[in-house]
Design a protein around this motif. Structure first.
Motif, mmCIF file in Angstrom:
data_model
loop_
_atom_site.group_PDB
_atom_site.id
_atom_site.type_symbol
_atom_site.label_atom_id
_atom_site.label_comp_id
_atom_site.label_asym_id
_atom_site.label_seq_id
_atom_site.Cartn_x
_atom_site.Cartn_y
_atom_site.Cartn_z
ATOM 1 N N GLY A 258 -7.241 -9.084 -7.560
ATOM 2 C CA GLY A 258 -6.416 -9.166 -8.361
ATOM 3 C C GLY A 258 -5.707 -7.813 -8.343
ATOM 4 N N SER A 259 -5.953 -6.943 -7.644
ATOM 5 C CA SER A 259 -5.311 -5.604 -7.413
ATOM 6 C C SER A 259 -3.865 -5.718 -6.677
ATOM 7 N N MET A 260 -2.882 -4.975 -7.084
ATOM 8 C CA MET A 260 -1.679 -5.214 -6.377
ATOM 9 C C MET A 260 -1.104 -3.791 -6.333
ATOM 10 N N PRO A 261 -0.728 -3.100 -5.017
ATOM 11 C CA PRO A 261 -1.145 -3.817 -3.976
ATOM 12 C C PRO A 261 -2.554 -3.986 -3.720
ATOM 13 N N PRO A 262 -3.335 -4.832 -2.628
ATOM 14 C CA PRO A 262 -4.627 -5.160 -2.585
ATOM 15 C C PRO A 262 -5.394 -3.729 -2.104
#
Length: 570
Positions: free
Chosen positions: A499-503
């Motif tokens: 779920g992290s943005m950016p990865p």
């Protein structure tokens, strides 16, 4: 007055009787002064009872009172407790009851099965060393125990060996068949060299190599000797029970594991799988020894050229001998009906003398030296597995001569030794399986730097950066063929935070759960590492930073080279 003794004759008899009593008293005093009676008593008391009272009689307390002064922690076991336990103690019967009730051992006659015991020691506490010796002599059939060879490897306690010799002469004067040989190295040579010296000095049919911090349990010899009598090229080990270094409590060892090693050439316990009709107490084959306790025919040991004399001080000698045994026509068995207690110390109780100009510790440098000899001598093409995990070993000098190489080649020809692939297929399939489950391994290089997992300020967390490939602790990676996980030796896997943005890249414990495993899965595309969940490539856009970016076929910042690739990349 018939039947009665005349009065004058009675006086003569009384005088004679008094004279006889006086003579006996004088004779007793002379014997006590010369130590003859003491020798006889102490030998018997030791062998048959061994209580605290008897310990005092033969000078146990006086002997250990001269223990060399150094902190108890230096011995890596409880010295104070060792000094109070006594010379010998009762041990629990840890072997299976069938070893007593159902088994018979077809032993050779003692005239053809003399056992020479070799004990090498360095800075061992007197009470521990003496307990090892006394338990051995007390619990070994007298007809088979031929000699005990004690090698002091230049211990700091310079008077130990001389005083031990005097004590042994007093204690075992009644055991005429047992010979003691006391040897002292003028300078530190190490356990490996010392054991070879003991084997050369031995004259028995069989050698038992025993550590100096052991306690021999009852009836230990018969199961080992019974197996050796069936196969001249067999080497056997008892099942080692555990003596706790802190409490000296004695508990049963695990009969469901066998000895083995990994590609780092570190010893490991391996799970033992039983066949349908196999009982846990039956002798079983093992890829390697543990604890340095083993028994072997002296002729066979010498034919194998002993422990490799080029190995330094301590470490790797059991693995080297195990590989040599299996490849050159021998076998190794662990015999659970034979039990010997052993202290597995939490760390080395001795220093390693400086051997090389190397940045790592002397202990680590010695390990690299010995492991490099094993790899070069026996692993054939698989030695690359060792070198990619231990690249620092390439810088360790071996000082081999052409004669050393010729002797090794001659040994392999004489004994028709197999190549190491045979060992992987027939002896240690676990090691072969570990090789097969990897598609790449070793350092992971980008340009002139390597991917490294280092600790953050939060010691429980890791971060990945690019750092010098010449760090002593540079991370060694494993790309698992089946799961696609990129793992360290401590089973931390490179993944992406969900779920992290950016990865964002993470280092977390390698998961076996399918959903979590997806976040840790990578594909190898040429020299690229592609994350399967995002289809982005591992990238180094700036300095030592690592990120995920869209894949670019010719981008040098996305090119990562493993030290060893097991399969052709697409």
């Amino acid at each position: 007055m018939s039947g009665c003794i005349p009065h004058h004759r009675l006086q003569v008899c009384m005088i004679c009787a008094l004279f006889f009593v006086i003579c006996q008293f004088v004779f007793l005093i002379v014997f006590l002064r010369n130590g003859v009676l003491e020798d006889t008593i102490t030998g018997r008391l030791l062998l048959h009872r061994g209580t605290g009272k008897e310990n005092r009689l033969f000078g146990w307390r006086e002997f250990i009172s001269h223990t060399h002064e150094q902190p108890g922690a230096n011995y890596q076991y409880n010295l104070q407790l060792s000094d109070t336990v006594g010379a010998i103690r009762s041990l629990p019967r840890t072997r299976h009851e069938s070893c007593d009730s159902k088994r018979t051992y077809n032993l050779p006659h003692s005239s053809r099965a003399k056992v020479s015991v070799v004990i090498s020691f360095y800075n061992e506490a007197r009470s521990m060393l003496l307990r090892t010796i006394i338990s051995l002599v007390s619990r070994t059939p007298e007809d088979y125990l031929h000699e005990l060879i004690l090698i002091d490897d230049a211990s700091q306690d310079v008077s130990l060996l001389e005083e031990l010799q005097k004590l042994m002469e007093k204690m075992y004067a009644t055991r005429g068949r047992l010979t003691f040989i006391f040897l002292r190295n003028l300078q530190r040579q190490g356990m490996i060299w010392s054991r070879n010296r003991g084997a050369e000095a031995a004259s028995g049919h069989y050698l038992l190599f025993l550590d100096s911090h052991c306690e021999v349990n009852e009836d230990w010899l018969e199961p080992l000797l019974g197996r050796l009598s069936l196969n001249a090229t067999l080497a056997v080990s008892p099942l080692l029970d555990h003596i706790d270094p802190a409490t000296l409590s004695y508990r049963s060892g695990n009969d469901m594991v066998k000895g083995g090693f990994d590609w780092n050439l570190h010893f490991h316990w391996l799970r033992r799988e039983l066949s349908a009709k196999e009982a846990p107490e039956q002798p079983f084959k093992s890829p390697a020894f543990s604890g340095g306790v083993l028994m072997i025919s002296r002729d066979w040991f010498l034919k194998l050229r002993c422990f490799n004399p080029n190995l330094k001080i301590w470490g790797g000698e059991s693995i080297e001998l195990a590989i040599k045994l299996w490849l050159c026509g021998g076998q190794i068995e662990i015999v659970p009906c034979s039990r010997i207690g052993h202290i597995f110390r939490p760390r080395h109780a001795f220093d390693f003398p400086p051997q090389f100009n190397h940045e790592s510790s002397t202990a680590h440098a010695t390990y690299l030296h010995n492991s490099k000899i094993i790899a070069d001598s026996w692993l054939d093409e698989y030695k690359n597995m060792f070198y990619v995990l231990k690249p620092a070993a390439r810088q360790i000098p071996l000082f081999h001569t052409n004669q050393d190489e010729d002797l090794l080649r001659q040994l392999k020809l004489e004994l028709r030794c197999h190549r190491f692939d045979w060992y992987l297929r027939h002896v240690s399939p676990e090691l072969k399986a570990h090789f097969n489950e990897l598609s790449a391994m070793g350092t992971l290089k980008n340009g002139y730097r390597c991917l490294h997992a280092r600790r953050t300020d939060n010691v429980s967390q890791l971060e990945v950066i690019l750092d010098s490939c010449y760090l002593n602790d540079i991370t060694q990676w494993r790309l698992l063929r089946k799961s696609g996980q990129l793992s360290t030796a401590t089973e931390r896997c490179l993944g992406v935070e969900r779920g992290s943005m950016p990865p964002r890249l993470t280092m977390t414990p390698c998961s076996r759960h399918q959903n979590k495993m997806k976040a840790q899965r990578w594909l190898r595309r040429g020299t690229h590492l592609v994350h399967t969940g995002t289809y982005l490539c591992l990238d180094n856009p700036l300095k030592n930073q690592l990120v995920l970016s869209p894949c670019r076929s010719l981008a040098a910042s996305q090119s990562f080279q493993f030290a060893l690739e097991m399969e052709k990349q697409t």
